[in-house]
Scaffold this motif. Structure first.
Motif, PDB file in Angstrom:
ATOM      1  N   ASP A 164       0.825  -1.207   0.000  1.00  0.00           N
ATOM      2  CA  ASP A 164       0.000   0.000   0.000  1.00  0.00           C
ATOM      3  C   ASP A 164       0.857   1.254   0.000  1.00  0.00           C
ATOM      4  O   ASP A 164       0.568   2.229  -0.713  1.00  0.00           O
ATOM      5  N   ALA A 165       1.914   1.254   0.805  1.00  0.00           N
ATOM      6  CA  ALA A 165       2.799   2.410   0.861  1.00  0.00           C
ATOM      7  C   ALA A 165       3.522   2.616  -0.466  1.00  0.00           C
ATOM      8  O   ALA A 165       3.663   3.749  -0.953  1.00  0.00           O
ATOM      9  N   LEU A 166       3.963   1.527  -1.080  1.00  0.00           N
ATOM     10  CA  LEU A 166       4.674   1.610  -2.357  1.00  0.00           C
ATOM     11  C   LEU A 166       3.785   2.200  -3.443  1.00  0.00           C
ATOM     12  O   LEU A 166       4.187   3.109  -4.180  1.00  0.00           O
ATOM     13  N   VAL A 167       2.555   1.694  -3.538  1.00  0.00           N
ATOM     14  CA  VAL A 167       1.636   2.160  -4.588  1.00  0.00           C
ATOM     15  C   VAL A 167       1.108   3.555  -4.265  1.00  0.00           C
ATOM     16  O   VAL A 167       0.999   4.414  -5.149  1.00  0.00           O
ATOM     17  N   GLY A 168       0.811   3.790  -2.989  1.00  0.00           N
ATOM     18  CA  GLY A 168       0.211   5.065  -2.599  1.00  0.00           C
ATOM     19  C   GLY A 168       1.143   6.251  -2.715  1.00  0.00           C
ATOM     20  O   GLY A 168       0.689   7.388  -2.866  1.00  0.00           O
ATOM     21  N   LYS A 169       2.437   6.003  -2.630  1.00  0.00           N
ATOM     22  CA  LYS A 169       3.405   7.096  -2.642  1.00  0.00           C
ATOM     23  C   LYS A 169       4.082   7.268  -3.999  1.00  0.00           C
ATOM     24  O   LYS A 169       5.044   8.029  -4.118  1.00  0.00           O
ATOM     25  N   THR A 170       3.616   6.553  -5.002  1.00  0.00           N
ATOM     26  CA  THR A 170       4.187   6.673  -6.339  1.00  0.00           C
ATOM     27  C   THR A 170       3.078   6.967  -7.343  1.00  0.00           C
ATOM     28  O   THR A 170       1.931   6.556  -7.148  1.00  0.00           O
ATOM     29  N   ALA A 171       3.420   7.649  -8.415  1.00  0.00           N
ATOM     30  CA  ALA A 171       2.410   8.081  -9.377  1.00  0.00           C
ATOM     31  C   ALA A 171       2.089   7.033 -10.431  1.00  0.00           C
ATOM     32  O   ALA A 171       0.966   6.978 -10.931  1.00  0.00           O
ATOM     33  N   LYS A 172       3.052   6.195 -10.779  1.00  0.00           N
ATOM     34  CA  LYS A 172       2.866   5.333 -11.938  1.00  0.00           C
ATOM     35  C   LYS A 172       2.878   3.835 -11.633  1.00  0.00           C
ATOM     36  O   LYS A 172       2.591   3.029 -12.513  1.00  0.00           O
ATOM     37  N   LEU A 173       3.219   3.465 -10.413  1.00  0.00           N
ATOM     38  CA  LEU A 173       3.262   2.035 -10.110  1.00  0.00           C
ATOM     39  C   LEU A 173       1.851   1.497  -9.926  1.00  0.00           C
ATOM     40  O   LEU A 173       1.046   2.077  -9.192  1.00  0.00           O
ATOM     41  N   PRO A 174       1.520   0.359 -10.556  1.00  0.00           N
ATOM     42  CA  PRO A 174       0.158  -0.182 -10.498  1.00  0.00           C
ATOM     43  C   PRO A 174      -0.083  -1.003  -9.233  1.00  0.00           C
ATOM     44  O   PRO A 174       0.853  -1.469  -8.582  1.00  0.00           O
ATOM     45  N   ARG A 175      -1.343  -1.195  -8.929  1.00  0.00           N
ATOM     46  CA  ARG A 175      -1.714  -2.116  -7.853  1.00  0.00           C
ATOM     47  C   ARG A 175      -1.534  -3.543  -8.351  1.00  0.00           C
ATOM     48  O   ARG A 175      -1.984  -3.895  -9.442  1.00  0.00           O
TER      49      ARG A 175
END
Length: 263
Positions: A164-175
């Motif tokens: 969640d932190a990885l996806v939430g804090k980046t603009a282009k990384l997908p879930r």
């Protein structure tokens, strides 16, 4: 019949436990998202219908025990037990259900109910010096000695929190979904595979490294028991676990309820 309620930060698990000469058996279980605002009436509508589907009458429930790490949910679950099952619930770690093992840390009262219940169940199941790993909202590592005493542990972010932190804090990384990578390669060829490698294999490396350090510090032969929803997933790609028991906390509640009746 015992109704065991495990209140976690993400889900509440309700389980019906039967007792026999050989001990207890978890007959069935249901899971609902944790929401401290959910009323006793809402719980009852949901739970009693599920019991009826399984052919179980609520009058068969004669005991209720609750293990909770969400204090705001406790009142409504107490009302559920008293209003719809006609029993006063036990709370893990309190009153007749007080812990009956040594908590050998600086702040014994800070040990969460789920962690304590896992220690009780693990010691009962396999004994000896133990490391208990629980994959939940947070991943917890517990050190339990051969007498059943809790000696301390580790708290790390759960894998879903990390994602969640990885996806939430980046603009282009997908879930992405948490799953075992199809390949043992740790060099990803696209964004999704690179993320999965980082999350999955990174978590395996963290887990194996921490367990190795704990074993070195304990200095005696140690068995490792894993629990939680993702334990089976990680067990596919590591040799570090001696046993996987997904329902460890529920077993702990059943054991504690039995101890409480004997006091």
């Amino acid at each position: 019949m015992l109704l065991a309620i495990d209140v976690g930060n993400t889900n509440v698990v309700f389980a019906l436990v039967e007792y026999g000469e050989g001990g207890h058996t978890i007959r069935t279980r249901w899971r609902i998202a944790t929401d401290p605002r959910r009323t006793a009436d809402e719980y009852a509508v949901w739970l009693v219908q599920l019991m009826a589907i399984e052919g179980i009458d609520r009058a068969e429930v004669s005991e209720v025990i609750i293990g909770s790490v969400v204090p705001r949910a406790d009142h409504n679950l107490t009302v559920l037990a008293e209003k719809y099952f006609g029993v006063e619930p036990l709370f893990a770690g309190q009153g007749k259900a007080a812990w009956q093992f040594e908590i050998d840390v600086e702040q014994p009262s800070s040990l969460g109910a789920d962690r304590a219940l896992n220690c009780i169940a693990a010691h009962k199941l396999i004994g000896g010096d133990l490391i208990v790993v629980d994959f939940g909202t947070a991943t917890k590592f517990e050190a339990v000695d051969f007498n059943g005493a809790y000696k301390g542990g580790i708290i790390a972010p759960g894998i879903n929190l990390s994602l969640d932190a990885l996806v939430g804090k980046t603009a282009k990384l997908p879930r992405i979904a948490i799953a075992a990578p199809e390949s043992d390669s740790v060099i990803g060829r696209n964004t999704e595979s690179q993320m999965l490698i980082g999350v999955y294999w990174g978590y395996v490396a963290m887990m194996e490294g921490l367990i190795a350090r704990m074993k070195d510090e304990i200095g005696r032969p140690v068995k490792v028991l894993a629990t939680g929803g993702l334990a089976v997933l990680f067990d596919e790609h590591t040799q570090v676990f001696d046993m996987v028991e997904p329902e460890l906390t529920l077993h702990g509640l059943a054991i504690l309820a039995t101890q409480a009746k004997a006091t």
